[in-house]
Design a protein around this motif. Structure first.
Motif, PDB file in Angstrom:
ATOM      1  N   GLN A   1      83.263 -96.972  -9.276  1.00 19.25           N
ATOM      2  CA  GLN A   1      83.835 -96.244 -10.397  1.00 19.25           C
ATOM      3  C   GLN A   1      82.808 -96.053 -11.495  1.00 19.25           C
ATOM      4  O   GLN A   1      82.072 -96.970 -11.841  1.00 19.25           O
TER       5      GLN A   1
ATOM      6  N   PRO B   1      91.649 -94.572 -10.651  1.00 18.61           N
ATOM      7  CA  PRO B   1      90.553 -93.701 -10.185  1.00 18.61           C
ATOM      8  C   PRO B   1      90.256 -93.910  -8.701  1.00 18.61           C
ATOM      9  O   PRO B   1      89.996 -92.950  -7.974  1.00 18.61           O
TER      10      PRO B   1
ATOM     11  N   LYS C   1      93.105 -92.324  -6.544  1.00 21.16           N
ATOM     12  CA  LYS C   1      92.995 -90.854  -6.534  1.00 21.16           C
ATOM     13  C   LYS C   1      91.897 -90.409  -5.576  1.00 21.16           C
ATOM     14  O   LYS C   1      92.063 -89.445  -4.816  1.00 21.16           O
ATOM     15  N   GLU C   2      90.774 -91.127  -5.624  1.00 23.44           N
ATOM     16  CA  GLU C   2      89.656 -90.788  -4.743  1.00 23.44           C
ATOM     17  C   GLU C   2      90.036 -91.040  -3.277  1.00 23.44           C
ATOM     18  O   GLU C   2      89.718 -90.234  -2.392  1.00 23.44           O
TER      19      GLU C   2
END
Lengths: 427, 126
Positions: A14, A137, A140-141
């Motif tokens: 991240q 994050p 979502k990835e």
């Protein structure tokens, strides 16, 4: 292959951004009790307003209001949304009906927990998935890679691809549509009374009839809202309210105004943690995944992993884990009066002979006691005495011979002794 | 809140010097950062400390924080009330929440401490 090796592990790096305020940040600054703000998962969030203990007590006795607008809210929509979620999460999506919610896990192909989630079924082909702020994050990835066939989903069959491609939308992104949603949690026995002051009769009766893990879509204080009987405090009564981010400040204010006479307090992350620890609920990074790579089985949530499903990502690893795991998360109650040194994460947990059987994962002061969630041998049972050895916390303690870490089976003298209590507290 | 007439460290300790003795505690800023204090580990009476040596450990439910000695000297007294009432530090950090007294043996060590004005400026920069 990007993001995954043959082990099926999903490596996600991240990019850290400077922290920003949640949509309720201005409200927090206006609070009469000056909030203590800290960076949490990239958001400037209140740790406490009045005090952790007062906020904890309010949730148990009356009600507490939590800014959960940093939690990830993702919509999964389309004719194959249910099939997709059944492959991507561990629980059985077909067990929930419209208006129902379900706890489950997202695993990578190697079986590591990427997040624990709650899925809300709004219509046959329309779901909302709520994910941890710190994991948003990454999730979502992960979902993007799944949709783009860009990641291994089955280590025994690396060419396997998901057949189902729903549309995934970030519900907190105000650019994504007028029906955006963020989470505000109203928890505690008085929460239902406070909500009743802001709704009409018909909605009131719908709220009163909501059972745990069910939700209604209705108007609260003139604001469109998903009212869900869910939460993270372990109490019998509590709601999560999902509203448009632009309406969140108004709802926050109205709830605080109307809740004041009921004893409602705004609560920070400190009380959120002590409440969930007291209740026995896991936190990702502590009682799930984390340094011990704790699986759902060890965390005590094997029921949310449906091994009888034909397929879900990480299934092979979970089948093996279910047969072999020998550690589990237990809840230990310890003395916690004033003047007792607080037990902390990584302190060693000992049996009655002083042998180290595991470590503390999380601990919080709850009234005159401390509640600890510990990772210990599976054979440990309720009512067993558990000693805790404090790890060194200062240079002088190290100089005096106190250990900085303790290996399993090492024999030590306990500094404080408590008892294993049932994993989930009843309030 | 900053008390007048005290000396301060960058680690947010204060010292009140009367004759050869420094009474030592943590500042309002420090207790605010820690939250509800539940435990204080005191130094042994008679312990010799140099400036910046570890003197005590103050713990809240959220964090453990070392207290470093603002001066060089010998510990002569500890505030035993903190054993059963550690919250005195939250309630009255410059008064009844004092931690210990140190008899100063090297006065030069006091030269690098801040006065209340300097400490106020220092906090603005944090």
């Amino acid at each position: 292959m990007a993001g995954a090796g043959s082990s099926g592990k999903f490596a996600f790096n991240q990019i850290r951004k400077p922290p920003s305020g949640s949509v309720l940040y201005e409200e927090h600054l206006k609070s009469t009790n000056k909030p203590h703000i800290a960076d949490f998962a990239g958001y400037l969030m209140p740790l406490w307003y009045s005090s952790i203990s007062a906020e904890h007590r309010a949730v148990r006795q009356t009600a507490g209001l939590f800014d959960c607008t940093h939690m990830g809210v993702l919509e999964v929509i389309g004719p194959t949304a249910a099939e997709f979620l059944n492959a991507v999460t561990t629980n059985e999506i077909n067990n929930i009906s419209i208006g129902g919610a379900q706890y489950g896990y997202i695993l990578d192909a190697g079986g590591d927990v990427l997040d624990d989630i709650i899925i809300y079924k709004r219509a046959e082909n329309k779901f909302i998935m709520v994910v941890n702020a710190a994991n948003e994050p990454k999730i979502k990835e992960w979902l993007k890679k799944l949709i783009n066939d860009n990641v291994i989903i089955d280590i025994d069959n690396p060419d396997r691809k998901l057949e189902y491609k729903p549309v995934i939308r970030d519900m907190r992104d105000t650019g994504s549509g007028s029906d955006c949603r963020v989470d505000i949690a109203l928890q505690g026995p008085a929460s239902i009374n406070i909500l009743s002051t802001l709704v009409n009769r018909e909605v009131q009766s719908r709220i009163e009839n909501l059972i745990s893990f069910h939700f209604a879509e209705a108007i609260i204080a003139d604001i469109e809202c998903i009212i869900s009987r869910t939460g993270y405090t372990g109490g019998k009564i509590g709601f999560e309210l999902f509203v448009h981010p632009e309406n969140a400040p108004q709802l926050w204010r109205r709830l605080l105004q109307n809740g004041e006479s009921f004893g409602l307090l705004a609560c920070g992350l400190g009380a959120r943690d002590s409440l969930r620890i007291e209740a026995g609920l896991p936190l990702y990074g502590h009682e799930l995944a984390g340094p011990f790579n704790i699986s759902p089985f060890e965390a005590g949530y094997g029921w949310a992993v449906k091994l009888e499903k034909d397929f879900f990502i990480g299934k092979a690893a979970m089948q093996a884990k279910a047969k072999t795991y020998d550690m589990k998360v237990v809840r230990v109650e310890l003395p916690g009066e004033k003047g007792i040194r607080p037990v902390r994460q990584n302190d060693a947990t000992l049996d009655s002979t002083g042998k180290c059987l595991g470590w503390v994962l999380s601990c919080a002061k709850t009234g005159e006691k401390q509640s600890a969630l510990c990772f210990m041998n599976r054979a440990v049972k309720e009512n067993d005495a558990v000693g805790v050895y404090y790890l060194a916390r200062s240079q002088s303690q190290i100089a005096n011979g106190r250990k900085e870490q303790v290996e399993k089976n090492a024999v030590l003298e306990a500094d404080i002794v408590g008892r294993v209590v049932s994993r989930f507290a009843k309030f | 809140m900053i008390a007048e007439g005290l000396l301060y460290t960058k680690e947010n300790e204060w010292a009140k010097v009367e004759g050869q003795t420094a009474t030592i505690g943590i500042t309002d800023y420090a207790q605010e950062q820690l939250g509800e204090i539940t435990f204080v580990e005191m130094p042994a009476i008679g312990k010799n400390v140099k400036q910046k040596d570890e003197l005590a450990v103050v713990e809240s439910s959220k964090a453990a924080s070392d207290v470093y000695s603002p001066v060089t000297g010998k510990v002569t007294e500890v505030n035993s009330k903190l054993e059963s009432n550690p919250e005195l530090i939250n309630n009255d950090c410059y008064g009844s929440g004092w931690i210990c007294k140190v008899k100063i043996t090297d006065e030069r060590t006091m030269e690098n401490l801040m006065d209340s004005k300097q400490y106020e400026e220092y906090l603005k920069g944090l």
